[in-house]
Design an enzyme around this catalytic site. Structure first.
Site, PDB file in Angstrom:
ATOM      1  N   SER A  36      17.144 -32.285  28.489  1.00 16.20           N
ATOM      2  CA  SER A  36      18.599 -32.173  28.316  1.00 16.20           C
ATOM      3  C   SER A  36      19.151 -33.365  27.552  1.00 16.20           C
ATOM      4  CB  SER A  36      19.293 -32.091  29.679  1.00 16.20           C
ATOM      5  OG  SER A  36      18.827 -30.970  30.378  1.00 16.20           O
TER       6      SER A  36
ATOM      7  N   GLN B 119      15.984 -36.931  30.159  1.00 24.03           N
ATOM      8  CA  GLN B 119      14.790 -36.863  31.000  1.00 24.03           C
ATOM      9  C   GLN B 119      13.682 -36.108  30.265  1.00 24.03           C
ATOM     10  OE1 GLN B 119      14.315 -33.651  31.764  1.00 24.03           O
ATOM     11  NE2 GLN B 119      16.350 -32.766  31.880  1.00 24.03           N
TER      12      GLN B 119
ATOM     13  N   GLU C 264      14.222 -21.238  43.549  1.00 24.89           N
ATOM     14  CA  GLU C 264      13.064 -20.706  44.282  1.00 24.89           C
ATOM     15  C   GLU C 264      12.286 -21.858  44.921  1.00 24.89           C
ATOM     16  OE1 GLU C 264      14.043 -19.617  41.309  1.00 24.89           O
ATOM     17  OE2 GLU C 264      14.592 -17.581  41.878  1.00 24.89           O
TER      18      GLU C 264
ATOM     19  N   SER D 231       9.630 -31.690  32.167  1.00 26.29           N
ATOM     20  CA  SER D 231       8.914 -30.435  31.959  1.00 26.29           C
ATOM     21  C   SER D 231       8.041 -30.463  30.716  1.00 26.29           C
ATOM     22  CB  SER D 231       9.914 -29.281  31.817  1.00 26.29           C
ATOM     23  OG  SER D 231      10.601 -29.070  33.020  1.00 26.29           O
TER      24      SER D 231
ATOM     25  N   GLU E 278      19.131 -35.835  42.265  1.00 31.45           N
ATOM     26  CA  GLU E 278      19.528 -34.853  41.269  1.00 31.45           C
ATOM     27  C   GLU E 278      19.953 -33.562  41.945  1.00 31.45           C
ATOM     28  OE1 GLU E 278      17.976 -32.830  37.156  1.00 31.45           O
ATOM     29  OE2 GLU E 278      16.498 -33.488  38.580  1.00 31.45           O
TER      30      GLU E 278
END
Lengths: 346, 389
Positions: B160, B125, B371, B128, B244
């Site tokens: 990853s 993927q 978070e 980010s 996910e």
């Protein structure tokens, strides 16, 4: 597999919720704490009419049960509304009396189902030497070794940190049953009590969460609702997570109890410790997020906050439950599937 | 309400167990975060796929068995109970494939899915960026329109498996002039060996190159490799983001198997009077059971026509914290042997606990930090007002 409550069970929960809301259960709990048990007895009759106590009594003794899953559904609602009195002890007593199997013991069962008789039960081997609300009960049962005693008097009342709970060591009385069947019946009763207490905790935790969410949405500081602050949100998110993952353990434990599965003790223990800890954590969060006003008895919130800790420890402390989760399952019975056997090992 | 499996489901479980018993390697494969291990895990994907066990929940035409969610859960329980290798194709299977099923074209599905199922193409993927982590919609990498396709520019990171993978998928800004940051994004797929792509492996905490940075310099992507409509990338990506966070990335079977191994370890090694450790083992066992039952409830809800939305955030926080607690407990049981990693002669369980612990530490960060998940839970499930992050 259909691991979901059916429509009838959901409707049962909804109708109890509506009834208890209309009955103003928190006012009943306050009266009970002040020593006025009349509103509590009136509510007791309403609960009996709704079939709550009959769920623990078999049909041959004028009940509807035993139906552990429906009991779990009902006791979640009782916890949600902070219903006072020895509700758990009464259904556990029904389980005990039914298992004893003799006529004298069975005589009380129709009275329990109909709500005419409020029973409390003390099983020191299951953790506590005290009977809850013995002074308000019509019958007080004490299990000691291989005997069941029908106590003569409640004994001196010892106050609890939750004023709606009164503890006593019952005195005197007559032997109702004696023999090797008593220990097995008492162990079963303690499992029913643990399940009902876990369900109460779950409902209590949900009530604390709902009220706190409502509060932080309207409470303003620094010009905004405090519910918009991350530190507040995250505590409430953790509260929801803990409660949501306790619920399937409760339902699974009820199924195991209904089947008499050999892994039921571990399942009930897992549900008890998880729901009890989740509800106590919910109480801590509710108190913290309400601030000083949460630390008063002025809000009804206090009814739930102070009940959370005793329920966490009643009918199986967290340590006792964790030990039971890891205790080897009885080897005699073979589970139906490998998944079930995993439950047994765990 | 019941927890009973049908005869057909029991037969499915038995078939999976028999196959796994016959095929799972006796010795664990080398860590999949190494070049050698990656190759070994790719071969294992092929072995799985040859007998249609790599993607059981997919339709048969793409290499699956059309299995229900419940059967997939059963397969996963057997898979991890058998001690089978980690899944190097995980990102493709749990992230890209659901997106293709929902938003892709028939041509894309026919072209991409079979080679994903066989491990021939391993996907990474590319979400980010150095300046866009939790605030993913602020991403700056661009896709510029060119004849027959798009030109990608920019930098992606924390990708990853990208050190050894074949292709990647991610979001790119195709329209720089939109009023809101999550508008004007496009979902694209590209080969990691294409002209203009530079892959720089990044060593994770224990030094293994588990992820990589991607530098993109005018990388051409044909129109056929856009998923959904250009400019609609955010919606396309988010519609399956729950996959996910939720079940499909970390199935309950992983944790029930790990909790059983932890219980065995405790029975073999622990001082029974150490109730502090006993309580932690019990909590791991209870947590794994709760997650499994929660999944059964979710599968039942889906089978009854319901769906799972923001609830997947409950899953994400729960399994990631369970995973860490479980591995920490194992390391405490192992004492001085806990830190011995794969390759160490004395390593208990071939270093699996140490590697598992390192891996677990990333759980609260990837797939949307915990978070962010707690924000989602508070806002979407509890109805609390949005505020500053």
């Amino acid at each position: 597999m259909r691991f979901l409550l059916d429509d009838e069970q959901r409707e049962f929960a909804r109708s109890l919720d509506a009834m208890l809301t209309a009955a103003d259960a928190p006012a009943v709990a306050r009266a009970w704490a002040a020593g006025d048990t009349a509103p509590g007895r009136a509510l007791w009759s309403r609960l009996a009419e709704a079939g709550v106590f009959a769920l623990a009594v078999p049909e041959r003794h004028e009940g509807l049960g035993p139906l552990p899953l429906e009991l779990a559904v009902a006791f979640s609602e009782l916890g949600r509304h902070a219903v006072p009195g020895p509700v758990v002890e009464t259904v556990a007593a029904a389980a005990l009396l039914d298992r004893l199997g003799d006529d004298a013991s069975a005589a009380l069962l129709p009275q329990i189902a109909s709500g005419k008789t409020v029973v409390t039960l003390c099983v020191p081997a299951a953790g506590s030497p005290y009977a809850l609300d013995a002074d308000a009960a019509d019958a007080v049962l004490v299990v000691e070794g291989d005997t069941v005693r029908l106590a003569e008097t409640a004994g001196p009342v010892q106050p609890s940190a939750d004023p709606a709970r009164r503890l006593a060591r019952p005195l005197g009385g007559t032997v109702l049953a004696r023999g090797p069947a008593v220990a097995t019946a008492a162990a079963h009763a303690a499992e029913v009590a643990a399940l009902a207490t876990a369900a109460q905790s779950l409902g209590l935790g949900r009530a604390l969460l709902d009220r706190t969410v409502e509060y932080v949405r309207q409470r303003t500081q620094f010009g905004v609702a405090i519910g918009s602050f991350q530190s507040v949100k995250h505590r409430l998110a953790d509260t929801l997570i803990a409660l949501e993952f306790a619920r399937p353990l409760l339902h699974s434990a009820a199924l195991a109890l209904a089947e008499g599965a050999d892994h039921r003790s571990a399942e009930v223990a897992a549900a008890k410790v998880t729901a009890g800890e989740a509800a106590y954590a919910a109480a801590r969060t509710a108190l913290q997020l309400h601030g000083a006003v949460g630390y008063t008895e002025e809000l009804d919130l206090a009814l739930w906050i102070r009940k959370a800790r005793p329920l966490r420890d009643a009918w199986g402390t967290p340590a006792a439950c964790r030990a039971r989760v890891l205790a080897p399952a009885p080897a005699a019975q073979q589970p139906r599937t490998r998944a079930a056997s995993r439950g047994a090992e765990a | 309400m019941d927890l009973d499996f049908s005869t057909a489901e029991d037969a499915f479980r038995a078939e999976a167990r028999a196959w796994l018993t016959a095929h799972v390697p006796d010795t664990p494969l080398p860590s999949l975060e190494t070049e050698e291990g990656f190759a070994a895990h790719r071969l294992w994907e092929r072995t799985l796929s040859d007998d249609r066990w790599s993607v059981v929940s997919w339709p048969e035409e793409y290499g699956g068995r059309g299995a229900s969610i419940l059967r997939w859960l059963i397969f996963e329980e057997e898979y991890y109970a058998a001690g089978a290798p980690g899944r190097v194709s995980q990102n493709g299977i749990s992230l890209l494939a659901p997106t293709l099923f929902e938003h892709g074209t028939d041509e894309q599905r026919a072209r991409i899915l079979p080679s994903m199922a066989s491990g021939e193409v391993i996907w990474a993927q590319a979400w980010s960026e150095p300046e866009s982590g939790s605030d993913l919609a602020s991403l700056r990498s661009t896709a510029e329109r060119t004849e027959g396709g798009w030109l990608l520019r920019g930098q992606k990171t924390w990708s990853s498996r990208a050190a050894f993978a074949d292709r990647a998928f991610g979001l790119f800004r195709s329209d720089p002039d939109t009023p809101k940051p999550h508008q004007g994004l496009t979902y694209l797929m590209f080969p990691l060996d294409a002209d203009g792509v530079t892959v720089r492996p990044i060593g994770r905490l224990d030094g293994k190159p588990a992820f990589a940075e991607l530098f993109l310099d005018d990388v051409f992507v044909p129109d056929e490799d856009v998923i959904g409509a250009p400019g609609q990338g955010w919606r396309v990506a988010m519609s399956t983001a729950g996959n996910e966070r939720g079940l499909t990335l970390r199935s309950p079977g992983r944790f029930t198997a790990a909790a059983e191994r932890l219980t065995d370890l405790w029975r073999e090694t622990a001082d029974p009077s150490d109730t502090a450790l006993r309580d932690r083992v019990a909590d791991a066992v209870i947590g794994a059971r709760a997650y499994r039952l929660f999944a059964y409830a979710g599968a039942s809800r889906i089978a009854a026509g319901g769906s799972i939305g923001a609830e997947s955030s409950l899953n994400k926080v729960f399994w990631s914290e369970l995973d860490i607690a479980l591995h920490e407990t194992a390391l405490d049981l192992l004492g001085p042997y806990g830190e011995l990693s794969d390759g160490a002669a004395d390593a208990p369980a071939h270093g699996g606990w140490a590697e598992g612990h390192t891996f677990s530490l990333a759980g609260p960060i990837y797939a949307g930090t915990n978070e962010i998940q707690r924000d989602i839970i508070a806002e979407r499930l509890l109805g609390l007002p949005k505020g500053r992050r």
